[in-house]
Motif scaffolding. Structure first.
Motif, mmCIF file in Angstrom:
data_model
loop_
_atom_site.group_PDB
_atom_site.id
_atom_site.type_symbol
_atom_site.label_atom_id
_atom_site.label_comp_id
_atom_site.label_asym_id
_atom_site.label_seq_id
_atom_site.Cartn_x
_atom_site.Cartn_y
_atom_site.Cartn_z
ATOM 1 N N ILE A 151 0.754 -1.127 -0.089
ATOM 2 C CA ILE A 151 -0.059 0.071 -0.037
ATOM 3 C C ILE A 151 0.939 1.274 -0.070
ATOM 4 O O ILE A 151 1.761 1.264 0.887
ATOM 5 C CB ILE A 151 -0.927 -0.099 1.182
ATOM 6 N N VAL A 152 0.674 2.154 -0.998
ATOM 7 C CA VAL A 152 1.785 3.419 -1.232
ATOM 8 C C VAL A 152 0.700 4.354 -0.603
ATOM 9 O O VAL A 152 -0.104 5.106 -1.291
ATOM 10 C CB VAL A 152 1.928 3.444 -2.443
ATOM 11 N N ASN A 153 1.032 5.071 0.544
ATOM 12 C CA ASN A 153 0.367 5.803 1.368
ATOM 13 C C ASN A 153 0.809 7.162 1.080
ATOM 14 O O ASN A 153 1.984 7.460 1.458
ATOM 15 C CB ASN A 153 0.603 5.615 2.699
ATOM 16 N N LEU A 154 0.217 8.000 0.160
ATOM 17 C CA LEU A 154 0.725 9.090 -0.358
ATOM 18 C C LEU A 154 0.190 10.360 0.609
ATOM 19 O O LEU A 154 0.328 11.448 0.185
ATOM 20 C CB LEU A 154 0.001 9.407 -2.005
ATOM 21 N N ALA A 155 -0.657 10.264 1.636
ATOM 22 C CA ALA A 155 -1.175 11.107 2.384
ATOM 23 C C ALA A 155 0.085 11.913 2.946
ATOM 24 O O ALA A 155 0.926 11.446 3.322
ATOM 25 C CB ALA A 155 -1.893 10.581 3.641
#
Length: 608
Positions: A348-352
């Motif tokens: 999961i690439v968390n861009l937040a």
């Protein structure tokens, strides 16, 4: 069970039937009609059972005249009025030799219409090794999607709150069970809770890669400064498009860093680019010393950097400021994060936590690396390889692949390449969006399978119709009436378009609607604080309350006067037992005012 008769507009593709108004019949249910079809091979007529689906359903007062006010008619004849139930039925075909064939002749007027048996419907959607995501909306029959349909890419389209993320999580669960490797592009961190709940599904590895240091993640995604071009670096730093001199200063520092890397054999990062610009600010003498240190020769425009530093120090200073801001993000580094280090069964690439420019840059960089790694594996080329096919979930696809006429993004090119060529190399796209009208039509049209949930916006409905050759008008008209969690599925995932109800999920996700009544309940907080003071003779500190907010409640059991609350803290389970109004924490012990106890008290305060 006979439910009606064919009465009008019978063609090989659809017919109108009158149905028994007392029978429990619903929209999208399946019916059969006794049919006679001419077989040219045999030279004779053969009997067949024609399968159809109800796509429109309405009731009408048979005796009401259209030229009279309806209220007067109903008032005068309400006891004797005849009610008829009318259905428009789409013909699906008839079974022959294990295949569904389209009839060449229409059913006879007056032919009996029967409710299809569950076994007939189950056979219609039976697939081997399927992705079992739900059940028919009209009856209790499990629907499994064809795993090979994923190869043609998928678009998940729905208005906000219709259940698109729920469906996406269920699809992820089914793909993981089949051994798929998944990468999720997550702009808001909604999929991050999957990592903490993955154990419920089985022994799978889930990793969260973050972009902002202060957000949740197992490791940071780093982009090598010299892996891309200086224009993209300036965009990511937020340099205005018209600031030509600032952009040129960044270009000059980047170009020099590129030559230094080649000369010394090791990569350099933003710190070196800033050093070059800072040296230029100190004057020509300092800059000459830097150039002599690496003894570089070639076509690097050293004089341009000297001239820019002497004539427009403000541009160089501004470039330094932008690069400092970019360095503070922590995304850019001398080397990119190795793929092998970040990939698990699901990544999961968390861009937040970063702006849209940086998100766009990260997505373009990562998708290109994944695609090229698959190309190298398939073609046997040198370099980093990805030995297994990958499914790329892109949440809020309209952010990264808008129409070219609207705005240009770096990630559009990368996603477009996956959509057009990914099938050959084992890179498959699942584009998720609530605004299909704001996704490039070329990418949506490449997603041959579509999962369409409730859509209200007329422009989005039109975009769906234009992108899908298989979505019939009757399905399009019914999209606003779908319940939350219901979806029309069409394309290679299913033999025929189907309306299903998505099953319950196992994995957790965030981002659901906030319950305002619960969020604004000050009385509950006050009750917990009062109870806390009674137990520990002090008010709960802000740190305790914030730490408690990060915990998740797994289970709450009541056994007589004893209450057990199971909490999840990262990968660790914590149990708090409240007996006779006194809490005991399995980690911190009895009598300790810990955040585990605070979270448990929030759950049980109403019964204490």
């Amino acid at each position: 069970m006979r439910i009606g008769y064919v009465v009008a507009t019978a063609t090989p593709f659809e017919f109108v039937a009158t149905l028994d108004p007392e029978k429990p019949i619903s929209l999208y249910d399946y019916v059969v009609v006794d049919h006679v079809e001419y077989d040219p091979g045999r030279g004779e007529h053969v009997s067949a059972r024609l399968l159809g689906q109800i796509v429109k359903l309405y009731r009408d007062p048979y005796s009401a005249k259209r030229d009279l006010p309806l209220y007067s008619v109903i008032r005068d004849v309400s006891e004797n009025i005849l009610e008829v139930q009318i259905a428009v039925v789409k013909v699906l075909g008839y079974a022959e030799g294990g295949e569904l064939r389209q009839p060449k002749q229409p059913p006879r007027i007056g032919a009996s219409v029967y409710l299809a048996e569950d076994a007939d419907v189950e056979e219609l959607f039976r697939v081997e090794n399927g992705l079992c995501v739900g059940r028919l909306a009209s009856r209790d029959v499990e629907i499994c999607l064809d795993l090979n349909g994923v190869k043609r890419h998928i678009a998940v389209i729905a208005a906000t709150g219709s259940g698109k993320t729920w469906f996406s999580v269920v699809l992820i669960e089914e793909l993981l069970k089949k051994g798929a490797k998944i990468v999720v592009i997550d702009p808001h961190g909604e999929y991050v809770p999957i990592r903490d709940s993955i154990h419920r599904l089985g022994p799978y590895t889930a990793r969260v890669v973050k972009v902002a240091e202060h957000h949740v993640g197992d490791l940071m995604y780093k982009i090598g400064v010299l892996d891309s071009d200086p224009e993209a670096l300036a965009n990511a730093a937020g340099v205005p498009p018209g600031a030509k001199k600032i952009r040129y200063a960044i270009y000059l520092a980047w170009s020099y860093a590129k030559k230094v890397k080649k000369a010394v054999g090791r990569p350099v990062g933003l710190a070196f680019l800033r050093r070059v610009l800072y040296t230029a600010m100190r004057g020509e003498g300092a800059l000459n010393k830097l150039f002599q240190q690496y003894r570089l020769e070639g076509d690097f425009p050293m004089s341009d950097l000297k001239q820019l530093a002497s004539k427009d120090r403000h541009a160089v200073f501004s470039a330094l400021t932008y690069l400092k801001r970019l360095q503070r993000l922590g995304v850019f580094a001398p080397r990119s994060t190795p793929l092998a280090k970040m990939l698990g069964d699901i990544t999961i690439v968390n861009l937040a936590g970063v702006n849209e420019e940086v998100q766009d840059y990260v997505v373009a960089h990562l998708v290109n690396r994944l695609f090229q790694a698959r190309v190298r594996h398939v073609r046997g080329l040198r370099g980093v390889k990805l030995p297994w096919p990958v499914v790329l979930f892109v949440e809020e696809a309209h952010r990264f692949a808008p129409p070219k006429s609207l705005r240009k993004t770096r990630s559009y090119e990368a996603l477009s390449r996956v959509a057009s060529e990914g099938r050959k190399f084992g890179a498959y796209l699942v584009a998720i969006t609530q605004r299909p009208s704001k996704v490039d039509p070329d990418i949506i049209s490449q997603c041959q399978s579509q999962v369409i949930m409730r859509i209200v916006n007329p422009r989005d409905q039109e975009a769906v119709r234009e992108s899908s050759e298989l979505l019939a008008q009757e399905f399009l008209e019914n999209l606003p009436g779908l319940d939350v969690g219901e979806a029309v599925v069409l394309g290679p995932l299913v033999r025929l378009p189907v309306v299903l109800k998505v099953r319950d999920r196992v994995l957790e996700y965030g981002g659901g609607d906030i319950d305002l009544a619960e969020a604004w309940r000050v009385d509950k907080t006050a009750d917990v604080a009062q109870l806390w003071r009674r137990l520990y003779n002090s008010a709960p500190g802000p740190g305790v309350m914030l730490s408690a907010a990060r915990l998740k409640v797994v289970q709450k059991l009541r056994e007589g006067g004893r209450i057990k609350v199971k909490l999840l803290e990262g990968d660790r389970e914590v149990e708090v037992v409240v007996e006779d109004g006194r809490p005991t924490c399995s980690v911190c012990g009895a009598g300790r005012p810990c955040h585990h106890v605070y979270k448990a008290l929030e759950e049980v305060v109403e019964v204490l």
